[in-house]
Design an enzyme around this catalytic site. Structure first.
Site, PDB file in Angstrom:
ATOM      1  N   SER A 143      40.430 -28.747  17.600  1.00 40.61           N
ATOM      2  CA  SER A 143      40.088 -30.077  18.113  1.00 40.61           C
ATOM      3  C   SER A 143      39.362 -30.063  19.466  1.00 40.61           C
ATOM      4  O   SER A 143      38.297 -29.468  19.609  1.00 40.61           O
ATOM      5  CB  SER A 143      41.379 -30.911  18.178  1.00 40.61           C
ATOM      6  OG  SER A 143      41.071 -32.279  18.288  1.00 40.61           O
ATOM      7  N   ASP A 192      42.061 -34.692   6.848  1.00 43.05           N
ATOM      8  CA  ASP A 192      41.309 -34.894   8.095  1.00 43.05           C
ATOM      9  C   ASP A 192      39.893 -35.293   7.714  1.00 43.05           C
ATOM     10  O   ASP A 192      38.973 -34.483   7.719  1.00 43.05           O
ATOM     11  CB  ASP A 192      41.321 -33.595   8.910  1.00 43.05           C
ATOM     12  CG  ASP A 192      40.677 -33.755  10.275  1.00 43.05           C
ATOM     13  OD1 ASP A 192      40.302 -34.891  10.632  1.00 43.05           O
ATOM     14  OD2 ASP A 192      40.550 -32.748  10.993  1.00 43.05           O
ATOM     15  N   HIS A 197      44.751 -33.820  10.726  1.00 48.73           N
ATOM     16  CA  HIS A 197      43.917 -33.178  11.749  1.00 48.73           C
ATOM     17  C   HIS A 197      44.632 -31.986  12.389  1.00 48.73           C
ATOM     18  O   HIS A 197      44.064 -30.898  12.516  1.00 48.73           O
ATOM     19  CB  HIS A 197      43.529 -34.217  12.804  1.00 48.73           C
ATOM     20  CG  HIS A 197      42.633 -33.685  13.871  1.00 48.73           C
ATOM     21  ND1 HIS A 197      41.462 -33.004  13.583  1.00 48.73           N
ATOM     22  CD2 HIS A 197      42.722 -33.718  15.224  1.00 48.73           C
ATOM     23  CE1 HIS A 197      40.881 -32.650  14.726  1.00 48.73           C
ATOM     24  NE2 HIS A 197      41.632 -33.061  15.725  1.00 48.73           N
TER      25      HIS A 197
END
Length: 210
Positions: free
Chosen positions: A110, A161, A188
């Site tokens: 991320s 995700d 995610h």
């Protein structure tokens, strides 16, 4: 088998103090070093809680997880770039040098894509392998730039995700030496949703590295 020892410390990087955790394997010589970065809502503690630090050390790897500037226990440090913008490649290079990592496998979920991607493209010699987990900033670079990178890569994402997972895959698949680990039913932060599958896929990938 002896349980791996996890230590906590700080390191000075570009004049600022960053917190990190390190897990060492029981045997004397680690097979490889793995550097774990993290997302915006997380920190090195995430890797402690989900068991990734211990899993890596138990399998013979040195695992080092840092708290990125402004987050976790490095919250007093100032980030070298605004969130969402690629950070100077020199930052992660300085982290690697300060921790004396040598070429390492870099796990980058991320937010941490803003740190790992610029460094991968400018200093790929610091990467033994790259494990992007739905990172941000993949669209900031071109297919041609990715095509130049020969670093073994494991692209990881959860099939729930819908946004970053698919976007990062579409961009990172231009890395020529890539494999894909899709975690069904995971969102995610797919390593939290499916920790066993994450660890199995990661260890399988690490086993392949020369």
């Amino acid at each position: 088998m002896a349980a791996p020892r996890v230590t906590e410390s700080t390191v000075t990087v570009q004049g600022q103090s960053l917190f990190y955790r390190r897990a060492e394997p029981a045997q004397a010589v680690p097979r490889l070093t793995v550097l774990l970065l993290h997302g915006i809502r997380f920190s090195s503690e995430t890797w402690l809680q989900v068991g990734t630090l211990a899993t890596l050390a138990e399998n013979g790897y040195r695992a080092v997880a840092i708290d990125l500037p402004g987050l976790g226990r490095s919250k007093d440090a100032v980030a070298p770039a605004p969130v969402g913008q690629p950070a100077p490649a020199a930052f992660l290079k300085a982290v690697s040098e300060a921790l004396d990592l040598g070429p390492a496998v870099v796990i980058s979920p991320s937010l941490s894509g803003m740190y790992s991607l610029p460094c991968l493209l400018e200093h790929s010699q610091l990467f033994k392998a790259y494990v992007p987990v739905a990172p941000i900033c993949t669209e900031k670079f071109t297919a041609q730039q990715y095509a130049q990178i020969k670093t073994p890569t494991l692209i990881v994402y959860g099939d729930q995700d819908a946004e970053l997972g698919q976007t990062s895959l579409n961009n990172l698949k231009h890395l020529p030496e890539h494999q894909v680990l899709l975690l069904p039913g995971a969102g995610h932060a797919c390593y939290l949703d499916k920790p066993n599958e994450w660890h199995r896929g990661l260890l399988d990938f690490l086993q392949q590295l020369k």
